[in-house]
Structure formats: C-alpha cells, structure tokens
Design a protein around this motif. Structure first.
Motif, PDB file in Angstrom:
ATOM      1  N   VAL A 124       0.845  -1.211   0.000  1.00 25.63           N
ATOM      2  CA  VAL A 124       0.000   0.000   0.000  1.00 25.63           C
ATOM      3  C   VAL A 124       0.870   1.246   0.000  1.00 25.63           C
ATOM      4  O   VAL A 124       0.534   2.249  -0.668  1.00 25.63           O
ATOM      5  CB  VAL A 124      -0.950  -0.029   1.205  1.00 25.63           C
ATOM      6  CG1 VAL A 124      -1.714   1.282   1.311  1.00 25.63           C
ATOM      7  CG2 VAL A 124      -1.914  -1.200   1.088  1.00 25.63           C
ATOM      8  N   GLU A 125       1.972   1.232   0.725  1.00 30.46           N
ATOM      9  CA  GLU A 125       2.862   2.383   0.740  1.00 30.46           C
ATOM     10  C   GLU A 125       3.370   2.707  -0.659  1.00 30.46           C
ATOM     11  O   GLU A 125       3.500   3.891  -1.027  1.00 30.46           O
ATOM     12  CB  GLU A 125       4.041   2.116   1.682  1.00 30.46           C
ATOM     13  CG  GLU A 125       3.678   2.166   3.154  1.00 30.46           C
ATOM     14  CD  GLU A 125       4.875   1.883   4.038  1.00 30.46           C
ATOM     15  OE1 GLU A 125       5.962   1.608   3.478  1.00 30.46           O
ATOM     16  OE2 GLU A 125       4.742   1.933   5.264  1.00 30.46           O
ATOM     17  N   SER A 126       3.666   1.662  -1.435  1.00 27.93           N
ATOM     18  CA  SER A 126       4.140   1.910  -2.801  1.00 27.93           C
ATOM     19  C   SER A 126       3.021   2.424  -3.713  1.00 27.93           C
ATOM     20  O   SER A 126       3.306   3.066  -4.738  1.00 27.93           O
ATOM     21  CB  SER A 126       4.730   0.628  -3.387  1.00 27.93           C
ATOM     22  OG  SER A 126       3.748  -0.394  -3.482  1.00 27.93           O
ATOM     23  N   LEU A 127       1.759   2.174  -3.345  1.00 27.24           N
ATOM     24  CA  LEU A 127       0.623   2.624  -4.164  1.00 27.24           C
ATOM     25  C   LEU A 127       0.022   3.945  -3.688  1.00 27.24           C
ATOM     26  O   LEU A 127      -0.948   4.430  -4.292  1.00 27.24           O
ATOM     27  CB  LEU A 127      -0.479   1.549  -4.153  1.00 27.24           C
ATOM     28  CG  LEU A 127      -0.149   0.216  -4.838  1.00 27.24           C
ATOM     29  CD1 LEU A 127      -1.301  -0.767  -4.637  1.00 27.24           C
ATOM     30  CD2 LEU A 127       0.120   0.431  -6.326  1.00 27.24           C
ATOM     31  N   LEU A 128       0.564   4.555  -2.641  1.00 31.74           N
ATOM     32  CA  LEU A 128      -0.012   5.784  -2.098  1.00 31.74           C
ATOM     33  C   LEU A 128      -0.108   6.911  -3.138  1.00 31.74           C
ATOM     34  O   LEU A 128      -1.140   7.612  -3.199  1.00 31.74           O
ATOM     35  CB  LEU A 128       0.797   6.242  -0.877  1.00 31.74           C
ATOM     36  CG  LEU A 128       0.559   5.443   0.416  1.00 31.74           C
ATOM     37  CD1 LEU A 128       1.468   5.953   1.525  1.00 31.74           C
ATOM     38  CD2 LEU A 128      -0.896   5.506   0.825  1.00 31.74           C
ATOM     39  N   PRO A 129       0.920   7.151  -3.962  1.00 35.83           N
ATOM     40  CA  PRO A 129       0.756   8.219  -4.975  1.00 35.83           C
ATOM     41  C   PRO A 129      -0.416   7.965  -5.915  1.00 35.83           C
ATOM     42  O   PRO A 129      -1.155   8.908  -6.275  1.00 35.83           O
ATOM     43  CB  PRO A 129       2.092   8.196  -5.726  1.00 35.83           C
ATOM     44  CG  PRO A 129       3.060   7.625  -4.750  1.00 35.83           C
ATOM     45  CD  PRO A 129       2.282   6.599  -3.988  1.00 35.83           C
ATOM     46  N   VAL A 130      -0.620   6.730  -6.329  1.00 31.17           N
ATOM     47  CA  VAL A 130      -1.742   6.396  -7.221  1.00 31.17           C
ATOM     48  C   VAL A 130      -3.064   6.600  -6.491  1.00 31.17           C
ATOM     49  O   VAL A 130      -4.027   7.162  -7.056  1.00 31.17           O
ATOM     50  CB  VAL A 130      -1.611   4.951  -7.729  1.00 31.17           C
ATOM     51  CG1 VAL A 130      -2.789   4.590  -8.621  1.00 31.17           C
ATOM     52  CG2 VAL A 130      -0.294   4.768  -8.467  1.00 31.17           C
ATOM     53  N   MET A 202      -6.865  16.705   3.293  1.00 34.81           N
ATOM     54  CA  MET A 202      -5.971  16.932   2.169  1.00 34.81           C
ATOM     55  C   MET A 202      -5.545  15.592   1.541  1.00 34.81           C
ATOM     56  O   MET A 202      -5.515  15.471   0.318  1.00 34.81           O
ATOM     57  CB  MET A 202      -4.749  17.727   2.627  1.00 34.81           C
ATOM     58  CG  MET A 202      -5.115  19.072   3.249  1.00 34.81           C
ATOM     59  SD  MET A 202      -3.694  19.897   3.970  1.00 34.81           S
ATOM     60  CE  MET A 202      -4.481  21.383   4.625  1.00 34.81           C
ATOM     61  N   GLN A 203      -5.199  14.639   2.355  1.00 35.34           N
ATOM     62  CA  GLN A 203      -4.857  13.284   1.897  1.00 35.34           C
ATOM     63  C   GLN A 203      -5.456  12.292   2.884  1.00 35.34           C
ATOM     64  O   GLN A 203      -5.229  12.412   4.094  1.00 35.34           O
ATOM     65  CB  GLN A 203      -3.340  13.082   1.801  1.00 35.34           C
ATOM     66  CG  GLN A 203      -2.692  13.865   0.664  1.00 35.34           C
ATOM     67  CD  GLN A 203      -1.182  13.653   0.624  1.00 35.34           C
ATOM     68  OE1 GLN A 203      -0.556  13.337   1.632  1.00 35.34           O
ATOM     69  NE2 GLN A 203      -0.589  13.819  -0.546  1.00 35.34           N
ATOM     70  N   PRO A 204      -6.230  11.352   2.411  1.00 36.92           N
ATOM     71  CA  PRO A 204      -6.839  10.389   3.336  1.00 36.92           C
ATOM     72  C   PRO A 204      -5.778   9.443   3.909  1.00 36.92           C
ATOM     73  O   PRO A 204      -4.680   9.301   3.357  1.00 36.92           O
ATOM     74  CB  PRO A 204      -7.840   9.642   2.458  1.00 36.92           C
ATOM     75  CG  PRO A 204      -7.280   9.739   1.084  1.00 36.92           C
ATOM     76  CD  PRO A 204      -6.586  11.067   1.004  1.00 36.92           C
ATOM     77  N   GLY A 205      -6.113   8.844   5.014  1.00 38.92           N
ATOM     78  CA  GLY A 205      -5.214   7.873   5.621  1.00 38.92           C
ATOM     79  C   GLY A 205      -5.595   6.447   5.213  1.00 38.92           C
ATOM     80  O   GLY A 205      -6.715   6.179   4.781  1.00 38.92           O
ATOM     81  N   TYR A 206      -4.645   5.546   5.360  1.00 37.82           N
ATOM     82  CA  TYR A 206      -4.881   4.134   5.019  1.00 37.82           C
ATOM     83  C   TYR A 206      -4.335   3.263   6.149  1.00 37.82           C
ATOM     84  O   TYR A 206      -3.288   3.548   6.728  1.00 37.82           O
ATOM     85  CB  TYR A 206      -4.201   3.770   3.693  1.00 37.82           C
ATOM     86  CG  TYR A 206      -4.808   4.470   2.510  1.00 37.82           C
ATOM     87  CD1 TYR A 206      -5.893   3.924   1.822  1.00 37.82           C
ATOM     88  CD2 TYR A 206      -4.296   5.686   2.048  1.00 37.82           C
ATOM     89  CE1 TYR A 206      -6.450   4.562   0.720  1.00 37.82           C
ATOM     90  CE2 TYR A 206      -4.851   6.336   0.953  1.00 37.82           C
ATOM     91  CZ  TYR A 206      -5.928   5.760   0.303  1.00 37.82           C
ATOM     92  OH  TYR A 206      -6.486   6.413  -0.788  1.00 37.82           O
ATOM     93  N   VAL A 213      -0.966   2.581   7.940  1.00 34.32           N
ATOM     94  CA  VAL A 213       0.067   2.739   6.908  1.00 34.32           C
ATOM     95  C   VAL A 213       0.454   4.207   6.796  1.00 34.32           C
ATOM     96  O   VAL A 213       1.642   4.545   6.713  1.00 34.32           O
ATOM     97  CB  VAL A 213      -0.440   2.191   5.561  1.00 34.32           C
ATOM     98  CG1 VAL A 213       0.626   2.370   4.477  1.00 34.32           C
ATOM     99  CG2 VAL A 213      -0.817   0.721   5.693  1.00 34.32           C
ATOM    100  N   ARG A 214      -0.552   5.059   6.802  1.00 30.87           N
ATOM    101  CA  ARG A 214      -0.301   6.502   6.776  1.00 30.87           C
ATOM    102  C   ARG A 214      -1.477   7.208   7.431  1.00 30.87           C
ATOM    103  O   ARG A 214      -2.632   6.901   7.145  1.00 30.87           O
ATOM    104  CB  ARG A 214      -0.154   7.015   5.333  1.00 30.87           C
ATOM    105  CG  ARG A 214       0.254   8.489   5.266  1.00 30.87           C
ATOM    106  CD  ARG A 214       0.215   9.028   3.857  1.00 30.87           C
ATOM    107  NE  ARG A 214      -1.142   9.112   3.311  1.00 30.87           N
ATOM    108  CZ  ARG A 214      -1.424   9.505   2.080  1.00 30.87           C
ATOM    109  NH1 ARG A 214      -0.441   9.814   1.250  1.00 30.87           N
ATOM    110  NH2 ARG A 214      -2.678   9.574   1.668  1.00 30.87           N
TER     111      ARG A 214
END
Length: 224
Positions: A124-130, A202-206, A213-214
């Motif tokens: 998921v960390e690698s997919l955060l920008p997408v 601004m950016q959702p969390g996961y 994760v964030r």
C-alpha cells in the motif's frame, strides 16, 4: 681266655655294621638279568612298580566339574540404575522440546496476522501516490463517467479484500494516532463538536487491520 676275633666271626652272632643289599636287576659284572627270587634280593612288589596314588591322581586330568548355576536376574534387576537415569533424562528433554515447539507454534499463530498486515502495508505504501491521485480526481469530479472510473473501483475493491481501509472524513474528532494536522485554522466545526475537529482532508489515511500505513493529513479547527 676267649679270642675276640673268633667270637666276632662266629656264625652264631651277626656282624656289626650296616647291611647292604644289591637290588639291581642287571648284574654289573656279568650283564645278565638277576633272579629276583635269589637270596639277597627281594622281588619287586606291586607297591614298588605302581606310582603313589597321589602322584597318579595328579597326573590324570581333572574331570569336568560343572560350574554352579547362577540365578538369572529378574526384570527389575536387569534394569541398571544408570540406564534408568538416562531414560529419565531423555524423557525430560523430550518433554521440554515438545513444550518449546508448542510455544513456538502458538507464537507463529499470533505473529502470522501481523506479518501479513506488514506485507500488505508495504504494498500500500508503494501505491499511495496512485491512491492520492484517485482521491483528488473523485473530489474534483474528474473520475466520474471516465474510462478510469471502473479501474479505480476495481483497485479499491481488491485492496479492500486484503483488509485495506481508507479513513479521514470532515467532522471527525481529531485523533493524533490517526490524523496528522497540517493546519490549524479558524473555521466552523460541525454542530455538537466539543474538541478539535477535522474540517478539511488533504490526503486520506490508510490502514491494514490495526496497522496505520499513513495517517490522514488534515486541517483542524476548534469550536467557537
């Protein structure tokens, strides 16, 4: 007066001194076998020809004497104390190994979900920008009725099957463990809010299960 020599040589009186009898069977002068019955020699008796009984017994081999039978040990006596100690030590070691293996198996059962969450979280960390681009497109209405809408839905559905959840909504109470406050502004908060509240995402969390994760990156405000 009587002559001493004539009296000594008289056949009526025996001569003084030791009497020697020659018992040799072969005459040393003629070399012939003497007659054992002749005068002056005595026949060889059985006692003289036979060896003594003790020497005969010593010359003959001893008869086989059976050895005394020894009682066979019972089943309890057959087990030596040393063998019992070794068996007890091995049994104790086996029980310790089984207990250690059981503890290890239980530990793996508890740690397996955590390892799974960590592995999914790395993806998921690698997919955060997408995922952030998809979220912004949704907020601006650019994703609706577009060719990428179905792709975005499939991606979020697939991540949801593996326990991935998106969080962070306007009106939520600020939680430092789940929110990262990028701005603290003066703004109206939803009615009934008693503390610091999220007013903009601004950016959702996961998160994956219980692992964040964030955190959600938000702007917060206090009630007036």
């Amino acid at each position: 007066m009587t002559d001493g020599r004539s009296s000594a040589g008289s056949p009526e009186e025996p001569a003084e001194g030791p009497i020697i009898r020659d018992k040799r069977r072969i005459d040393p002068q003629t070399g012939e076998v003497r007659d054992q019955t002749a005068e002056g020699s005595s026949p060889v008796t059985d006692d003289e020809t036979q060896p003594p009984e003790d020497e005969t017994a010593a010359a003959q081999p001893a008869a086989d004497v059976p050895e005394p039978e020894t009682a066979s040990p019972t089943s309890e006596e057959a087990v030596a104390p040393a063998d019992t100690d070794v068996a007890g030590a091995l049994q104790d070691e086996l029980l310790r190994e089984r207990a250690a293996f059981h503890n290890y198996r239980e530990l793996m059962k508890r740690e397996r979900p955590k390892d799974r969450e960590q592995a999914i979280g790395t993806v998921v960390e690698s997919l955060l920008p997408v995922l952030d681009d998809i979220y912004l497109a949704e907020q601006h209405g650019d994703l609706k009725d577009s060719p990428f809408e179905k792709i975005a839905v499939k991606l979020e559905t697939t991540l949801g099957k593996h326990g991935v959840q998106r969080f962070g909504e306007v009106g939520e109470a600020f939680d430092p463990q789940h929110h990262e406050a990028l701005m603290h502004i003066e703004a109206e908060v939803p009615e009934g809010s008693e503390g610091t509240t999220v007013v903009q995402v601004m950016q959702p969390g996961y998160r994956v299960g219980e692992r964040v994760v964030r955190p959600a990156r938000v702007a917060v405000a206090d009630p007036q």
